[in-house]
Enzyme design. Sequence first.
Site, PDB file in Angstrom:
ATOM      1  N   THR A  22      -3.832   0.641   0.391  1.00  0.00           N
ATOM      2  CA  THR A  22      -4.905   1.233   1.162  1.00  0.00           C
ATOM      3  C   THR A  22      -4.946   2.749   0.995  1.00  0.00           C
ATOM      4  O   THR A  22      -3.924   3.413   0.928  1.00  0.00           O
ATOM      5  CB  THR A  22      -4.721   0.909   2.648  1.00  0.00           C
ATOM      6  OG1 THR A  22      -4.193  -0.408   2.740  1.00  0.00           O
ATOM      7  CG2 THR A  22      -6.024   0.983   3.382  1.00  0.00           C
ATOM      8  N   ASP A 140      -5.421   3.304 -16.216  1.00  0.00           N
ATOM      9  CA  ASP A 140      -6.392   2.522 -15.452  1.00  0.00           C
ATOM     10  C   ASP A 140      -7.665   3.337 -15.241  1.00  0.00           C
ATOM     11  O   ASP A 140      -8.214   3.382 -14.144  1.00  0.00           O
ATOM     12  CB  ASP A 140      -5.779   2.099 -14.114  1.00  0.00           C
ATOM     13  CG  ASP A 140      -6.640   1.084 -13.387  1.00  0.00           C
ATOM     14  OD1 ASP A 140      -7.374   0.336 -14.071  1.00  0.00           O
ATOM     15  OD2 ASP A 140      -6.611   1.053 -12.141  1.00  0.00           O
TER      16      ASP A 140
END
Lengths: 306, 366
Positions: A22, A140
């Site tokens: 998160t 990424d």
Amino acid sequence: MANTTSVQYEPVAEIGGGAYGTVYKARDIESGQFVALKSVRVQTDQNGLPISTVREVALLRRLEQFDHPNVVRLMDVCATQRSDQETKVTLVFEHVDQDLKTYLERAPAPGLSPDCIKDLMRQLLCGLAFLHSNRVMHRDLKPENILVTSQGQVKLADFGLARIYSCHMALTPVVVTLWYRPPEVLLQSSYATPVDIWSTGCIFAEMFRRKPLFCGESEVDQLGKIFEVIGLPPEDEWPTDITLSRKNFPPLMPRPIADVVSEINEQGGKLLLNMLTFDPLKRISALNALEHPYFHDDETLTQTKS
Amino acid sequence: DERRAPLRTWANACGPIDRWQPVEVDEPRMAPVKMEPERKWVHNCPVILSSSHSGGDGCVEQTALLYPHGLQSLHSLQALVPSLLRLEVEKSLEALGLIWDRSYAWDVFLDIMRTQTRNMLPNADLPQHFTDATRAVLVNWLIQVHEMMHFQDETLYLAIHLLNCSLRHIKVTTANLQLLGMVCLFLAAKKEESLLPEVSGLCYLMDHTYTKHQLLRMERKVLCGLKFNLSYSPPLHFLVLLASVARCSAKAVWMARYLLELSLLEGQCLVFLPVQLAGAALCLSRQVLQEPQTPEGEAAWCLASSIHVGSETVVLRIMHILAKAAATAHAQETCATFIKFSSPETLHVSRHLGLKNISALLGVCP
């Protein structure tokens, strides 16, 4: 100690799951500035914080000293103990409201102008060249972690986190998008900084197309979609250290790049193909990409020079 | 103060063990230290120039093309100096294995030159309860632990740097100073070493004055206090780089390494830049050893010392501090470095007679 981060930073909202856990938007109570808080839980044994975490975070802090314009600021780091086996490392980043994904979505009908795309690409490659020359790879890269400020400044985010988060990732299997992954990663071969150039190529094409270039649903499907555009690579370029055979794919010829990315100019097309090169060793580097004629045949640039 | 007892115990246990053998040294010839006058460039540069040419690197030729109107003129020669230095620095960084790719060498050098100023402390002030003498005892103990662990030298310099920074950023009681020192060494090892000691082993070395839990809590405290800023360009890297550019002898390098390590014990050295400390150590080493001079060696030394143009006064001040420290090192309670550098592997440099003559040394460093 445990309370210092929560005291200094007041959470405002949850801003997305992210591949690594998160992320919260928070307000720095001292400065009033908005920040992005990313927490990692690290397994700690009797010897304290793992070496990999210590080194990776120290490296991010070192990069911070350069104050590179195309890299997101890491403002603070804090380690707090959760239990005997777990330490929480909180990374406090500058908060930028908009990522490239929303930037592309918000662009009015005909899409971004060729000059705008060139500017974004130059900034993106500058940031990448900086990271690569400091031996950091992103691994990424995708529109979601390329931030664009309201002034049009590109800032790379989430780089170098993969190693810090690796312990955590093993615990929570997360769905990571395959669309920006290079063949060597999809084929589970060895990989290095060229992975980021592949992703950059995919994003380059997406800026013109306003939709992703390769939308595969599985590793093999993703590879199939790639080969439909760049053609099936020759036998001698196929990695030898992998299990998947080249025979599983139909013998496709490369398609003209203008068929796939219609608005791109000639030099842009050449650069794109240099980025979407199957063999990572033959793929262009970030530094060389910045030297590509695509960035040189710019009218505004020649005007300012003279 | 009782809680610092183990620190004392350890220091005493490692007292002045005689690991040295008497060395025969020529009566040192004392010459007044003077920073090389700028003029020397004119005489010495052609020597380097010819050697660089034979090296076959395009750098010098390129510069020569930029200044085609006579290499004879002083102006052109001065303009040539930066590129010569650059060439030498690149070669040395590569030879020392500090870089992998020569095309990044100059960037790396500029980077360490710049970042060292960011790591610099604004003043030498220590927390009130932490005197220079206490600091020296702690650093001396860390030098002993470091040596016992067979760590890299970079680890020691980083550990002391982390200690200096931590003392400014976090509050530590006198009773916890030893723990802080050990944690700094532990973190430096995590950053630099491939093999790590067990935390329980570290607690044993401190006579179990602190628990493992306390040690790990201090680790988090230091990491948060320093915001994970663990990167540092150690003066040692500048020393080997300067010594390589200056073509110093093995003995001169060992002597300089000894003098540089002594600087860790000196609280007043906190404010100096790593490159200045390294330059001063090397300069003093040359003065102490008085090795025979060659024109090539002098030219190379000139080039290396050009890094210090503008900070000669600071370098002289450091030399003064180091000369004094070296002259009294054998008689101090904090003599771990003196003992370390009296071994045959380090060419017995700390026992060099040239260092004992404090009046002569101080005389030449006004």
